[in-house]
Scaffold this active site. Structure first.
Site, PDB file in Angstrom:
ATOM      1  CB  ALA A 207      -2.923   7.998   1.882  1.00 28.12           C
ATOM      2  CD  GLN A 208       1.530  13.313   3.625  1.00 28.04           C
ATOM      3  OE1 GLN A 208       3.042  13.205   3.394  1.00 28.04           O
ATOM      4  NE2 GLN A 208       0.877  13.337   2.658  1.00 28.04           N
TER       5      GLN A 208
ATOM      6  CB  VAL B  55       2.454 -12.587   4.994  1.00 30.60           C
ATOM      7  CG1 VAL B  55       3.449 -13.070   6.492  1.00 30.60           C
ATOM      8  CG2 VAL B  55       3.227 -12.892   4.338  1.00 30.60           C
TER       9      VAL B  55
ATOM     10  CG  ASP C 171      -3.492   2.441   7.283  1.00 26.71           C
ATOM     11  OD1 ASP C 171      -3.888   3.791   7.723  1.00 26.71           O
ATOM     12  OD2 ASP C 171      -5.288   2.654   7.080  1.00 26.71           O
TER      13      ASP C 171
ATOM     14  N   GLY D 260       1.197  -1.418   0.126  1.00 24.34           N
ATOM     15  CA  GLY D 260       0.394   0.110  -0.047  1.00 24.34           C
ATOM     16  C   GLY D 260       0.817   1.069  -0.215  1.00 24.34           C
ATOM     17  CG  PHE D 261      -0.798   5.182   0.187  1.00 21.68           C
ATOM     18  CD1 PHE D 261      -0.648   5.697  -1.319  1.00 21.68           C
ATOM     19  CD2 PHE D 261      -2.420   4.532   0.616  1.00 21.68           C
ATOM     20  CE1 PHE D 261      -1.780   6.299  -1.753  1.00 21.68           C
ATOM     21  CE2 PHE D 261      -3.711   5.221  -0.595  1.00 21.68           C
ATOM     22  CZ  PHE D 261      -3.241   5.902  -0.991  1.00 21.68           C
TER      23      PHE D 261
ATOM     24  CD  GLU E 174     -14.339  11.677   0.217  1.00 17.23           C
ATOM     25  OE1 GLU E 174     -12.666  13.199   0.324  1.00 17.23           O
ATOM     26  OE2 GLU E 174     -13.513  10.642  -0.062  1.00 17.23           O
TER      27      GLU E 174
END
Length: 455
Positions: free
Chosen positions: A341-342, A103, A324, A37-38, A194
């Site tokens: 994400a940041q 995993v 996360d 991911g990010f 959203e």
């Protein structure tokens, strides 16, 4: 057959059929990253071309841009616009290797991880496994609703919505039609807001064209939030503006309401309200997911792994957690950093630099999160932004949101596809092809954890 690569000191050898996942032989330190991911990809970018061997493991072969999942769900974008193959991402990175595997267990005593494809040894292990939908133990809700954590969830939502709208045009039963055309979104965070805004615009601009046999007023959209405001992590201005934007789009916002049950046809709240709906989208919470092998005493609220300021898992000397899944508990952050994400990107970059220092027996500095602000959109030309002391809403906030998200998508082709779709939508209010490619059949399998080792 031996092929020497002088640039990274890696010697490739013929693969043998063993219980191990085949990887090139190397005398370099091996850093295994679970999750692309990010956070995982930011770490890969920092370690590329360095004197380390990097192994990326994921049970998907692609990275997905999760902030735009709701646009796939509402037919605004096609799925291949927001996914990007790992192998294309790491093409040219001679010290980085991707293996498609899930995993299952970490065996820290032997520095080994067990996957469904075989074992992998490591010198340093990084968990970037992300989160999955948290239904807070409500089995009936989990069984009958849909989360929105990966691209498959988005496609399920899209097909469910289109199938139910088609069925509503067929049925002559008024109650059945109401249930098929009512949509309930649970959770007033960015994802829920959203999604509600996108559905409201679908109802306003697409429904009258595609389904002239009944009025757009037949489609009701409810947004349910358990506390007294939306976007609780943002400013009061952002919350109040978002509420106004949604109400202007005829979204029925229910604050201080919590869902207690959902049987697939009727939503029940703790206050006793009931809503007929065959469409429930759950965005109300997430929980960490990671393989077996982490001691439960190092796991905190929402199933996150507790780390110190160096992102090292408590009780370990060579296992780290980022994104996360990581809860960096300190006096400044008693609940950990925000799961956005940041945060993941910053932690991935920081850990890349820190691991290179650790390998050289140098001491890294503690991780410090820099909040660059928050953005959320509520449909076309409407968004809210909190950028430090600057808090604003409207067209400029929407333009900023669009630019930030467009630039963050992996791959030039994907940027081009998303930009083109947005441009067409901006001038025409048109969506992508609203095709039912496969029938969506609700089953208990949809409630399995759908996170894809992304954070």
């Amino acid at each position: 057959m031996n092929v020497n690569h002088s640039n990274n000191k890696i010697t490739e050898t013929a693969c043998k059929i063993t219980d191990e996942i085949c990887l090139p032989d190397s005398d370099l330190p091996r850093i295994v990253i679970i999750g692309g991911g990010f956070a995982g990809l930011a770490l890969v970018e920092k370690l590329k071309h360095q004197e380390v061997q990097v192994v990326l493991l994921d049970k998907n072969n692609f990275h997905q841009f999760q902030p735009l999942l709701y646009q796939v769900a509402t037919s605004a974008l096609e799925p291949d616009s927001i996914v990007f193959p790992f192998r294309k991402q790491i093409n040219g990175y001679k010290n980085v290797f991707f293996r498609l595997a899930e995993v299952e267990e970490i065996q820290a005593d032997s520095n080994t991880i067990m996957t469904n494809k075989g074992s992998v040894s490591y010198d340093y292990l990084v968990l970037a496994t992300g989160t999955t939908t948290n239904f807070f133990g409500m089995d009936s809700v989990a069984k009958n609703s849909l989360g929105m954590k990966d691209i498959r969830d988005s496609l399920n939502i899209r097909h469910m919505m289109l199938q139910n709208l088609e069925q509503a045009a067929i049925t002559c039963d008024d109650d059945e039609r109401d249930a098929l055309t009512n949509f309930v979104i649970v959770g007033g965070g960015p994802a829920g807001v959203e999604m509600a805004g996108a559905l409201a615009e679908f109802c306003k601009y697409i429904l009258p064209k595609d389904y002239p046999e009944y009025p757009s007023s037949i489609m009701n959209i409810y947004l349910i939030e358990a506390i007294d405001d939306l976007l609780s992590t943002m400013s009061d201005k952002a919350s109040s503006k978002t509420l106004k934007y949604l109400e202007d789009l005829n979204v029925k916002v229910l604050l201080n309401e919590a869902v207690s049950n959902y049987d697939g046809n009727e939503v029940t709240t703790k206050s006793g309200k009931t809503i007929l709906a065959k469409n429930l989208i759950w965005t109300a919470g997430v929980k960490g997911q990671f393989p077996k092998g982490i001691d439960k005493k190092h796991v905190v609220k929402d199933n996150r792994i507790k780390t110190g300021s160096f992102l090292m898992v408590e009780g370990s000397k060579n296992i780290f957690a980022i994104g996360d899944i990581a809860a960096v508990i300190s006096k400044k952050t008693p609940k950990g950093h925000p799961q956005v994400a940041q945060t993941a990107i910053q932690q991935g970059k920081w850990l890349g630099n820190s691991l290179l220092k650790i390998i050289k027996n140098e001491s890294p500095k503690p991780f410090e999160y820099k909040d660059k602000g928050s953005l959320a959109t509520v449909g076309k030309r409407k968004a809210v932004a909190d950028l430090g002391k600057m808090k604003f809403a409207g067209y400029f906030a929407w333009l900023l949101w669009s630019i930030v998200h467009l630039m963050s998508i992996s791959g030039f082709r994907n940027k081009l596809m998303v930009g083109f779709n947005w441009a067409v939508s901006y001038f025409t209010y048109e969506k992508s092809n609203r095709l039912i490619i496969r029938n969506f059949k609700p089953t208990s399998s949809q409630t399995k954890e759908s996170g894809q080792y992304e954070s």
